[in-house]
Design an enzyme around this catalytic site. Structure first.
Site, PDB file in Angstrom:
ATOM      1  N   TYR A 185      14.339 -13.596  13.436  1.00 13.72           N
ATOM      2  CA  TYR A 185      14.473 -12.148  13.257  1.00 13.72           C
ATOM      3  C   TYR A 185      15.025 -11.824  11.870  1.00 13.72           C
ATOM      4  O   TYR A 185      14.533 -10.939  11.190  1.00 13.72           O
ATOM      5  CB  TYR A 185      15.396 -11.566  14.334  1.00 13.72           C
ATOM      6  CG  TYR A 185      15.474 -10.057  14.312  1.00 13.72           C
ATOM      7  CD1 TYR A 185      14.639  -9.292  15.134  1.00 13.72           C
ATOM      8  CD2 TYR A 185      16.345  -9.392  13.461  1.00 13.72           C
ATOM      9  CE1 TYR A 185      14.690  -7.912  15.109  1.00 13.72           C
ATOM     10  CE2 TYR A 185      16.397  -8.007  13.432  1.00 13.72           C
ATOM     11  CZ  TYR A 185      15.571  -7.271  14.255  1.00 13.72           C
ATOM     12  OH  TYR A 185      15.623  -5.908  14.226  1.00 13.72           O
ATOM     13  N   PHE A 244      -4.488   8.131  -2.856  1.00 17.59           N
ATOM     14  CA  PHE A 244      -5.238   7.692  -1.682  1.00 17.59           C
ATOM     15  C   PHE A 244      -4.939   8.631  -0.504  1.00 17.59           C
ATOM     16  O   PHE A 244      -3.916   9.323  -0.513  1.00 17.59           O
ATOM     17  CB  PHE A 244      -4.798   6.260  -1.360  1.00 17.59           C
ATOM     18  CG  PHE A 244      -5.506   5.635  -0.206  1.00 17.59           C
ATOM     19  CD1 PHE A 244      -6.852   5.336  -0.284  1.00 17.59           C
ATOM     20  CD2 PHE A 244      -4.821   5.332   0.968  1.00 17.59           C
ATOM     21  CE1 PHE A 244      -7.496   4.749   0.791  1.00 17.59           C
ATOM     22  CE2 PHE A 244      -5.461   4.748   2.038  1.00 17.59           C
ATOM     23  CZ  PHE A 244      -6.810   4.459   1.947  1.00 17.59           C
ATOM     24  N   ASP A 245      -5.802   8.670   0.524  1.00 19.93           N
ATOM     25  CA  ASP A 245      -5.636   9.683   1.580  1.00 19.93           C
ATOM     26  C   ASP A 245      -4.318   9.564   2.356  1.00 19.93           C
ATOM     27  O   ASP A 245      -3.645  10.571   2.583  1.00 19.93           O
ATOM     28  CB  ASP A 245      -6.855   9.743   2.522  1.00 19.93           C
ATOM     29  CG  ASP A 245      -7.123   8.449   3.278  1.00 19.93           C
ATOM     30  OD1 ASP A 245      -6.534   7.410   2.932  1.00 19.93           O
ATOM     31  OD2 ASP A 245      -7.939   8.464   4.215  1.00 19.93           O
ATOM     32  N   ASP A 272       0.847   2.194  -7.060  1.00 20.78           N
ATOM     33  CA  ASP A 272       0.258   1.976  -5.743  1.00 20.78           C
ATOM     34  C   ASP A 272      -0.712   0.820  -5.977  1.00 20.78           C
ATOM     35  O   ASP A 272      -1.798   1.006  -6.505  1.00 20.78           O
ATOM     36  CB  ASP A 272      -0.453   3.255  -5.261  1.00 20.78           C
ATOM     37  CG  ASP A 272      -1.053   3.088  -3.882  1.00 20.78           C
ATOM     38  OD1 ASP A 272      -1.049   1.955  -3.364  1.00 20.78           O
ATOM     39  OD2 ASP A 272      -1.551   4.081  -3.323  1.00 20.78           O
ATOM     40  N   ALA A 293      -2.428  -1.704  -4.341  1.00 16.85           N
ATOM     41  CA  ALA A 293      -3.244  -2.410  -3.346  1.00 16.85           C
ATOM     42  C   ALA A 293      -4.245  -3.372  -3.986  1.00 16.85           C
ATOM     43  O   ALA A 293      -4.488  -4.455  -3.479  1.00 16.85           O
ATOM     44  CB  ALA A 293      -3.978  -1.392  -2.466  1.00 16.85           C
ATOM     45  N   LYS A 301      -5.538  -5.584   1.140  1.00  9.83           N
ATOM     46  CA  LYS A 301      -6.601  -5.684   0.145  1.00  9.83           C
ATOM     47  C   LYS A 301      -6.376  -6.955  -0.677  1.00  9.83           C
ATOM     48  O   LYS A 301      -6.701  -8.030  -0.204  1.00  9.83           O
ATOM     49  CB  LYS A 301      -6.626  -4.421  -0.725  1.00  9.83           C
ATOM     50  CG  LYS A 301      -7.182  -3.192  -0.007  1.00  9.83           C
ATOM     51  CD  LYS A 301      -6.143  -2.431   0.742  1.00  9.83           C
ATOM     52  CE  LYS A 301      -6.648  -1.097   1.242  1.00  9.83           C
ATOM     53  NZ  LYS A 301      -5.576  -0.144   1.501  1.00  9.83           N
ATOM     54  N   HIS A 329     -10.291  13.103   9.368  1.00  5.11           N
ATOM     55  CA  HIS A 329     -11.548  12.347   9.310  1.00  5.11           C
ATOM     56  C   HIS A 329     -11.575  11.147  10.247  1.00  5.11           C
ATOM     57  O   HIS A 329     -12.629  10.652  10.588  1.00  5.11           O
ATOM     58  CB  HIS A 329     -11.880  11.931   7.876  1.00  5.11           C
ATOM     59  CG  HIS A 329     -10.771  11.202   7.162  1.00  5.11           C
ATOM     60  ND1 HIS A 329      -9.618  11.826   6.745  1.00  5.11           N
ATOM     61  CD2 HIS A 329     -10.648   9.912   6.802  1.00  5.11           C
ATOM     62  CE1 HIS A 329      -8.842  10.948   6.149  1.00  5.11           C
ATOM     63  NE2 HIS A 329      -9.435   9.777   6.169  1.00  5.11           N
TER      64      HIS A 329
HETATM   65  C1  LIG Z   1      -5.180   1.100   1.742  1.00  7.27           C
HETATM   66  C2  LIG Z   1      -4.413   1.856   0.766  1.00  7.27           C
HETATM   67  C3  LIG Z   1      -3.199   2.462   1.102  1.00  7.27           C
HETATM   68  C4  LIG Z   1      -2.633   2.446   2.505  1.00  7.27           C
HETATM   69  O1  LIG Z   1      -2.442   1.159   2.946  1.00  7.27           O
HETATM   70  P1  LIG Z   1      -2.617   0.715   4.491  1.00  7.27           P
HETATM   71  O2  LIG Z   1      -2.348  -0.738   4.444  1.00  7.27           O
HETATM   72  O3  LIG Z   1      -4.019   1.052   4.881  1.00  7.27           O
HETATM   73  O4  LIG Z   1      -1.620   1.465   5.261  1.00  7.27           O
HETATM   74  C5  LIG Z   1      -2.515   3.129   0.103  1.00  7.27           C
HETATM   75  N1  LIG Z   1      -3.007   3.214  -1.142  1.00  7.27           N
HETATM   76  C6  LIG Z   1      -4.179   2.656  -1.500  1.00  7.27           C
HETATM   77  C7  LIG Z   1      -4.671   2.771  -2.897  1.00  7.27           C
HETATM   78  C8  LIG Z   1      -4.930   1.974  -0.558  1.00  7.27           C
HETATM   79  O5  LIG Z   1      -6.112   1.451  -0.902  1.00  7.27           O
END
Ligand SMILES: *Cc1c(COP(=O)(O)O)cnc(C)c1O
Length: 457
Positions: A71, A123-124, A214, A216, A257, A449
């Site tokens: 943990y 991102f959304d 951000d 990813a 990603k 969506h």
């Molecule tokens: C996928 C993504 C997110 C959110 O991440 P999740 O792992 O899907 O929660 C945030 N910003 C970008 C640019 C992304 O591609």
């Protein structure tokens, strides 16, 4: 040699199956023309997302067996922390269950109601988390990003002129922080240049603002910098990644990603111990104790290995070459796409593909439905349907671009699959005049969506 084979071979396969056209019609109808409602068994080639859909390596699977499920203070956490410090150069590393967990924790500490978060293009889920904290997301990506036919090396860049203007006009106190998304998913997986990250850093310093990434798709972004930005051809991807992250105060990352894992995320903080302490305290009620962050020990182990694999340049070359292969096939057929191809996806310009469909009948969504009917392929709309309604006025917002995104999972499909996808879109392109739009019959207020029901016009 011109051919660039993938630096791996296939050890395990997963069967996929194309159901007949009549069944695809029935399934799409019962999914209410929302491809998120389709069962994966009814999808032949799934390009819905590159998130969490990649194939892990034998080394990652071996790591799964070595995960320490303690943990607190898990050995796997310390291995992940060490790996991240080496790759990103940030002192404090906190795992989270996925990218939006990182957004939730960090944004809840940094956004005051009414403050803006300025970025290239959020991102959304990022936009949604900004709005849930009563903030305002502002996108200042360069103008070139909106001209899909125009070749430009760094369509993910933020317009630093408009950024400076906005900070001066609003005053730094009205701005929570700056967030650069690398690569910039929403405009086509387009990279941000290091020079642009540096300029943004200088602006942030001038006005006393924090800059976050951000991150990813940090490795794909670094690879494009190596290929396209003057002065970086001789640098390794690892060095470029270090330079990118050195400009940021911290980062949020979906590890689904470029982490090459099926679940996971990270918060990184370069050196601000006070901010780290606040993040740690907020972690416990939201994500879990800060050495596991909603993940199993084995997930941490797989992520540590994935992060080392993703900065391998032969992998990145094969990865981006496959995306460019699909883009090239589509361009040959005359299909309008965001040029150049992005790092993780080909973005079809559905507005140009289906000019007869007005934005409020969502051309990208209409094209997604057609592609499923044609060949069992699932892509996703990135446009006005995804953008949704203004949180204050409730009015439909219109996206400057109506895309169908074909996101390519990492190390999963072959170029033959890509050729099949191109052929299917080519078939639709030839009969494009007969394609009709869609309209919404039921929706939720936030991130509609994912669940909305639609019908064909
Ligand atoms: C996928 C993504 C997110 C959110 O991440 P999740 O792992 O899907 O929660 C945030 N910003 C970008 C640019 C992304 O591609």
């Amino acid at each position: 040699m011109k051919a660039k084979p993938e630096p791996y071979k296939i050890k395990m396969v997963e069967p996929i199956r194309l159901i007949p056209r009549s069944q695809r019609e029935a399934r799409l109808q019962s999914a209410h023309y929302n491809i998120f409602n389709l069962k994966s068994d009814d999808v032949f080639i799934d390009l819905l997302t590159d998130s969490g859909t990649g194939a892990m390596s034998d080394s990652q699977w071996a790591g799964i067996m070595l995960g320490d499920e303690s943990y607190a203070g898990s050995r796997s956490f310390y291995r992940l922390e060490q790996t991240c410090r080496e790759i990103f150069g940030h002192e404090y590393i906190v795992p989270v269950h996925q990218g939006r967990g990182a957004e939730n924790v960090l944004f809840s500490l940094l956004i005051e109601p009414g403050q803006a978060v300025i970025g290239n293009y959020h991102f959304d889920t990022t936009q949604a988390h900004i709005e849930l904290k009563k903030g305002l997301g502002v996108n200042l990506v360069v103008e070139e990003a909106f001209d899909t036919a125009r070749e430009h090396d760094f369509k993910g860049n933020i317009d630093t002129g408009r950024l400076a203007d906005m900070i001066q006009r609003e005053g730094a106190g009205r701005i929570a922080f700056i967030l650069l998304t690398v690569t910039c998913n929403s405009v086509g997986g387009q990279p941000v240049a290091l020079e642009n990250i540096r300029q943004t850093r200088r602006l942030a310093d001038r006005y006393g603002l924090r800059l976050f990434l951000d991150a990813a798709r940090f490795a794909e972004n670094a690879w494009f910098i190596k290929l396209r930005e003057e002065g970086y051809a001789a640098k390794s991807v690892t060095e470029i990644v270090r330079e990118m992250f050195a400009c940021a105060d911290g980062f949020v990352m979906s590890a689904k990603k470029d982490g090459l894992v099926n679940i996971g995320g990270l918060i990184g903080i370069k050196s601000d111990r006070d901010l780290y302490n606040r993040v740690r305290a907020r972690m416990v009620p939201l994500e879990g104790f800060p050495t596991y962050g909603g993940l199993a020990g084995r997930d941490l182990e797989a992520l540590a290995r994935g992060l080392r694999e993703v900065v391998d340049e032969s992998y990145l070359e094969a990865r981006t070459t496959q995306v460019a292969f699909l883009a090239g096939k589509l361009a040959e057929l005359g299909v309008p796409i965001q040029q150049p191809a992005g790092g993780h996806a080909v973005f079809v310009d559905a507005g140009k593909f289906l000019p007869q469909i007005p934005p409020h009948q969502f051309p990208g969504q209409a094209l997604a439905c057609q592609l499923y009917l044609e060949a069992g392929i699932r892509g996703v709309e990135v446009g006005s349907f995804m953008l949704g309604r203004d949180p204050i006025t409730g009015q439909q917002r219109f996206s400057p671009l109506e895309f169908l995104r074909l996101a390519i999972p990492r190390r999963v499909y072959t170029d033959n699959h890509m050729a099949y996808v191109a052929e299917a879109l080519g078939n639709i392109y030839r009969r494009r005049d007969s394609v009709r739009g869609v309209r919404i019959v039921e929706e939720e207020a936030v991130l509609r969506h994912f669940t909305a029901r639609l019908e064909m016009v």
